[in-house]
Scaffold this active site. Structure first.
Site, PDB file in Angstrom:
ATOM      1  N   ARG A   1      19.357 -26.132 -12.623  1.00  0.00           N
ATOM      2  CA  ARG A   1      19.599 -24.812 -12.056  1.00  0.00           C
ATOM      3  C   ARG A   1      20.221 -24.841 -10.668  1.00  0.00           C
ATOM      4  O   ARG A   1      21.195 -24.154 -10.401  1.00  0.00           O
ATOM      5  CB  ARG A   1      18.271 -24.053 -11.939  1.00  0.00           C
ATOM      6  CG  ARG A   1      17.721 -23.613 -13.246  1.00  0.00           C
ATOM      7  CD  ARG A   1      16.363 -22.975 -13.080  1.00  0.00           C
ATOM      8  NE  ARG A   1      15.945 -22.407 -14.360  1.00  0.00           N
ATOM      9  CZ  ARG A   1      14.821 -21.748 -14.565  1.00  0.00           C
ATOM     10  NH1 ARG A   1      13.997 -21.558 -13.569  1.00  0.00           N
ATOM     11  NH2 ARG A   1      14.524 -21.266 -15.753  1.00  0.00           N
TER      12      ARG A   1
ATOM     13  N   GLU B   1       1.834 -15.952  -8.286  1.00  0.00           N
ATOM     14  CA  GLU B   1       3.035 -16.220  -7.496  1.00  0.00           C
ATOM     15  C   GLU B   1       2.802 -15.948  -6.010  1.00  0.00           C
ATOM     16  O   GLU B   1       3.499 -16.496  -5.147  1.00  0.00           O
ATOM     17  CB  GLU B   1       4.215 -15.373  -8.006  1.00  0.00           C
ATOM     18  CG  GLU B   1       5.561 -15.790  -7.412  1.00  0.00           C
ATOM     19  CD  GLU B   1       6.744 -14.951  -7.899  1.00  0.00           C
ATOM     20  OE1 GLU B   1       6.597 -14.217  -8.892  1.00  0.00           O
ATOM     21  OE2 GLU B   1       7.824 -15.032  -7.277  1.00  0.00           O
TER      22      GLU B   1
ATOM     23  N   LEU C   1       4.135 -18.282 -15.855  1.00  0.00           N
ATOM     24  CA  LEU C   1       3.102 -17.603 -16.634  1.00  0.00           C
ATOM     25  C   LEU C   1       1.858 -18.472 -16.683  1.00  0.00           C
ATOM     26  O   LEU C   1       0.727 -18.002 -16.573  1.00  0.00           O
ATOM     27  CB  LEU C   1       3.613 -17.328 -18.054  1.00  0.00           C
ATOM     28  CG  LEU C   1       4.883 -16.470 -18.144  1.00  0.00           C
ATOM     29  CD1 LEU C   1       5.348 -16.348 -19.589  1.00  0.00           C
ATOM     30  CD2 LEU C   1       4.629 -15.090 -17.565  1.00  0.00           C
TER      31      LEU C   1
ATOM     32  N   GLY D   1      -3.438  -6.031  -7.223  1.00  0.00           N
ATOM     33  CA  GLY D   1      -2.373  -6.487  -8.123  1.00  0.00           C
ATOM     34  C   GLY D   1      -2.962  -6.727  -9.504  1.00  0.00           C
ATOM     35  O   GLY D   1      -4.026  -7.330  -9.633  1.00  0.00           O
TER      36      GLY D   1
END
Lengths: 639, 257
Positions: free
Chosen positions: A331, A426, A442, A41
């Site tokens: 949210r 993540e 981030l 990744g």
């Protein structure tokens, strides 16, 4: 009784990282070149780790399924990155960022990890600025900050609405520098199929070259998985099309515990799907809720256009239920309420799958120009996608999955339960608890890659000086390659009638309905019977035209969807066992009288980490108890 | 109400890099105007799978116009006719019922076809590896506010850094030149103080590497027209100026500028 050792250093929380760095064993600079590290990744976490490890002198092999590291989905992050710089003199500090992150995570993260994250957040900003990341600046030339996601201080650094893009390009360029210097061997369009173990320790990976289908082995002294989150298990999400859980999942199958899979985050303001063939959902900045009013028609199945519905026949449900916060509730509250009204049949749009976000009042109050100057680019984007002009007719929005807090369990050194195998960004579970704060994704990806893993990886490697890597001729690699070939052959030979996308879409519907915004015991049990049935169908009725020896995106997807099936079952089990509501995990049975998430700190202040027991058995649930010595546990309220 | 379109597609099919390739004609019926162009291709692929045919391979990922993975020449134009729009953000309402749409890969010698509509753009990575970075190792940075960057420079640098590396500029150029891509990265780094110490070395090595893969610029400006991020042609002028400076000056004696 637990088998999990989080290796959290002793001492006061503010000194743990400093002490740990001192007590960590070091690899002599001249010896680092004798170690080979595999990084899978190349998003923010992977690219920054590969570059930093290579700068230190380690021999690095980096792998991405994209055609270039610059394509990773980190690139799509819009808002910004937090850093406890206190440049704005408004009282921010490492401790405050730490405190906000633990609280925002609904007290389900590790204090020690979060404090370290807050500490290195300042270094990330320095590093990125030095790389030439074009952060927003004030007229004096110094960095600009804004408040983000309801934070009480302005600590978010940003580069217009493309902060993720610019930070990823910074990490990509640092990686390119090391590729050019010969320190990193970069493999593009190459996907991980398996993590290989010898004597219980990670010794390499098996990959497939996506262009010619070649299955190959790569060995290393350590394997780092930086492969992102699993939001695409929902099929429709704000993730990119190729985001997947495969690397993390195959590591899980080889012994890496998978932690808190039920912690998923929903973003309330996305553009709803327009038809069955919608491939992904696009996120609209949450800032729109500052001026937009959210409503649905009072009447069920109201087919009138919004302009024909008079004000007294509209239900401004957030303003009605939460007079203090109104449209600015957090949210998860905004998302759940949208689901409630849509489920009642009051949804709007052709598919009745959205709610209105209306700027009529703002335009009347401030004028169209004022609204345009604030949100012009977002309105343009909306019009481009939907063909509707939001200056004239209300936007339609609906929540969508956009981040997953759960992931591979790691200790303080970011090592998984497989010795020698690490997970960062993540892909791991470590820092966000049950809910991630805005502008923290981030930050965590880059913290792990630039400033944590490059130190902590030495602790284990230092004692292995002189140990050769396991040869790729070793039977462990041959076995893993054979298993990979077997799976590919199995996919290609099913010869059924339905496409991978069909199965993925159907799986996504189940996961969204039962393991989405609101979970119930009944729904989760239903998911646990429907998912295996569909999975069985998948293995019997998949149709995969083409060849395994060429580029074949259907074959790539088949492997990913097969893993999503197994993950979805574990998500349901995890959500079922967690008999409380916390952060992104809302169990309808566990809510306050006001409809807010109700935690059960007595029984659930722990990490649930699942151990693989083979394809035919259910995973074993292990617990890592969480202790809170610095942040007091409290209950949220937005009334 | 949503309109439906009936379209004819002529799609380039190529069975790997050594196959000469050919066009295939497909009917795309009942396409919703709310679909994106790539969702329309998804539907064609679903049909092909149903008919036990091999689906069309095309590059795509984020589908929100930022990753730069999607490509395609649509009716001869890179990312289609819509200005400042990537293929993934091009919606079918921009087409008319009955249209014939020709879909090809980005064509350039430096972008060999991998399969069907997928091309290899790794030559862009080679240009970045030749100097498209600032050499600052992790941990070596001083406090970010120690180096102020004039707002105008930061803003212009950002304008250049907005490049998504999709390759539309190359595909649109009659010479298959990569000046717009290369100059965007150079401007991003050369306009700000952090990029100064390697400015001329970077310009020389990146331009020279670019020349080994791509054609030469003859100022058509098609690159800018095709660019989904509207990268300015001014950056090419800026690059050319720096390149001349880099070539004429003896760097060892000339110092910084």
């Amino acid at each position: 009784m637990t088998v999990l050792d989080s290796k959290i250093p002793s001492g006061p929380v503010a000194e743990k990282w400093e002490n740990h760095k001192f007590s960590t064993k070091l690899v002599n600079p001249n010896n680092k070149r004798r170690f080979e590290i595999i990084v899978v990744g190349t998003g923010l976490a992977g690219a920054s780790a590969a570059a930093s490890l290579s700068e230190l002198g380690y021999k690095v092999k980096a792998f991405t399924f994209h055609d270039s590291p610059r394509r990773a989905h980190s690139i799509a992050a819009q808002g910004g990155i937090n850093g406890a710089k206190n440049y704005t003199n408004d009282g921010d500090s490492v401790h405050r960022l730490f405190y906000d992150t633990v609280k925002g995570g609904d007290y389900r993260s590790r204090e020690a990890n979060v404090h370290r994250l807050a500490e290195v957040s300042v270094n990330i900003i320095d590093q990125a600025a030095a790389q030439g990341v074009p952060f927003a600046r004030e007229y004096g030339g110094l960095l600009d900050n804004r408040s983000f996601g309801g934070a009480q201080v302005s600590r978010t650094f940003y580069a217009r609405g493309q902060t993720g893009q610019q930070l990823l390009l910074g990490a990509y360029q640092a990686l390119a520098k090391q590729v050019a210097a010969g320190g990193v061997e970069l493999h593009t369009r190459t996907e991980l199929l398996d993590v290989v173990l010898k004597d219980g320790r990670a010794c390499g990976i098996v990959t497939r070259d996506l262009v010619n289908g070649e299955v190959a082995s790569h060995s290393g002294h350590a394997v780092v998985l930086a492969t992102g989150g699993y939001g695409n298990v929902y099929y429709l999400s704000t993730n990119a099309m190729a985001c997947n859980v495969t690397a993390a999942w195959r590591a899980h199958r080889k012994g890496a515990f998978f932690a808190n899979p039920c912690y998923t985050q929903i973003h309330p303001t996305c553009i709803p799907a327009s038809d069955e063939f919608q491939s992904k959902l696009t996120l609209m900045s949450e800032s729109l809720r500052n001026d937009g009013r959210i409503w649905v028609p009072d009447a069920f199945d109201d087919t009138r256009s919004p302009s024909e519905i008079p004000d007294n026949e509209r239900d401004y449900y957030l303003e009605r239920k939460y007079p203090a916060f109104g449209n600015l509730v957090p949210r998860d509250v905004a998302s759940r309420n949208a689901k409630t009204v849509v489920d009642q049949g009051k949804g709007v749009g052709t598919l009745k799958n959205g709610v209105y976000l209306d700027f009529g009042a703002a335009i009347e109050r401030d004028g169209e120009e004022a609204v345009r100057s604030k949100y012009g680019n977002l309105f343009d984007m909306y019009e481009n996608i939907t063909g509707e002009n939001p200056y004239q007719t209300p936007m339609r929005i609906y929540p969508a999955i956009h981040y997953t807090m759960g992931g591979v369990w790691v200790d303080y050194n970011l090592m998984t339960t497989i010795p020698g195998c690490y997970s960062i960004g993540e892909a791991n579970f470590s820092d966000h608890g049950a809910n991630r704060l805005g502008a923290s994704a981030l930050m965590q990806g880059l913290a792990d890659g630039y400033f944590v893993l490059p130190y902590t990886i030495g602790d284990d490697l230092a004692g292995r000086l002189g140990e050769p890597t396991v040869s790729t001729d070793d039977p462990v690699f041959a076995e893993a390659e054979a298993a990979a070939h077997d799976q590919i052959n199995r996919f290609m030979s099913i010869g059924g009638t339905r496409s991978v996308d069909w199965f993925h879409r159907e799986l996504g519907k189940i996961v969204w309905d039962y393991i989405g915004m609101e979970r119930t015991k009944e729904g989760l049990e239903k998911a646990l019977s429907e998912i295996p049935a569909l999975e069985e169908e998948f293995w019997k009725d998949l149709r995969l035209p083409g060849s395994a020896a060429t580029l074949n995106s259907g074959l790539e997807k088949a492997g990913r969807v097969a893993d999503f099936f197994e993950l979805a079952k574990l998500m349901a089990r995890d959500a079922l066992d967690r008999e409380e509501s916390c952060g992104g995990h809302f169990r309808a049975e566990h809510q306050t009288e006001e409809g807010e998430a109700q935690r059960d700190d007595e029984n659930f202040a722990h990490v649930a980490a699942w151990e693989w027991n083979g394809t035919d058995s259910v995973q074993t649930r292990h617990q890592e108890e969480l202790t809170f010595e610095n942040v007091a546990l409290t209950q949220r309220s937005y009334k | 109400m949503t309109q439906e379109l009936n379209l004819t597609l002529q799609v380039w099919r190529q069975d790997g890099s050594s196959d000469p390739g050919h066009f295939e004609t497909y009917a795309a019926n009942g396409i919703s105007e709310d679909m994106s162009f790539l969702e329309m291709l998804d539907i064609i692929n679903e049909q092909l799978i149903e008919d036990e045919q091999v689906p069309i391979e095309f590059d795509h990922d984020c589908r929100e116009g930022i990753c730069g993975t999607c490509s395609l020449m649509i009716n001869g134009q890179a990312h289609g006719h819509e200005k400042a729009t990537t293929t993934c953000q091009l919606h079918m309402r921009k087409f008319k019922d009955g249209d014939t749409i020709v879909v090809e890969p980005f064509r350039a010698r430096a972008f060999p076809v991998v399969r069907d509509l997928v091309v290899d753009r790794s030559s862009f990575d080679r240009i970045i590896e030749a100097g498209g970075y600032i050499s600052i190792n992790t941990g070596a940075a001083s406090d970010a506010n120690l180096t102020p960057v004039p707002k105008e420079a930061a803003d212009t640098s950002f304008d250049a850094a907005a490049c998504i590396g999709c390759g539309a500029c190359v595909a649109a150029c009659p010479n298959s030149a990569a000046q717009l891509f290369t100059s965007a990265k150079l401007a991003h780094l050369n306009l700000i103080p952090q990029g100064q110490s390697q400015r001329f070395e970077r310009t020389e090595t990146m331009v020279d590497t670019m020349e080994t893969f791509f054609g030469s610029c003859t100022n058509h400006g098609e690159c800018h027209e095709a660019c989904p991020k509207e990268i300015s042609l001014d950056f090419i002028a800026f690059m050319n100026r720096d390149y001349v400076k880099a070539k004429v000056k003896n760097r060892k004696l000339a110092g910084q500028t």
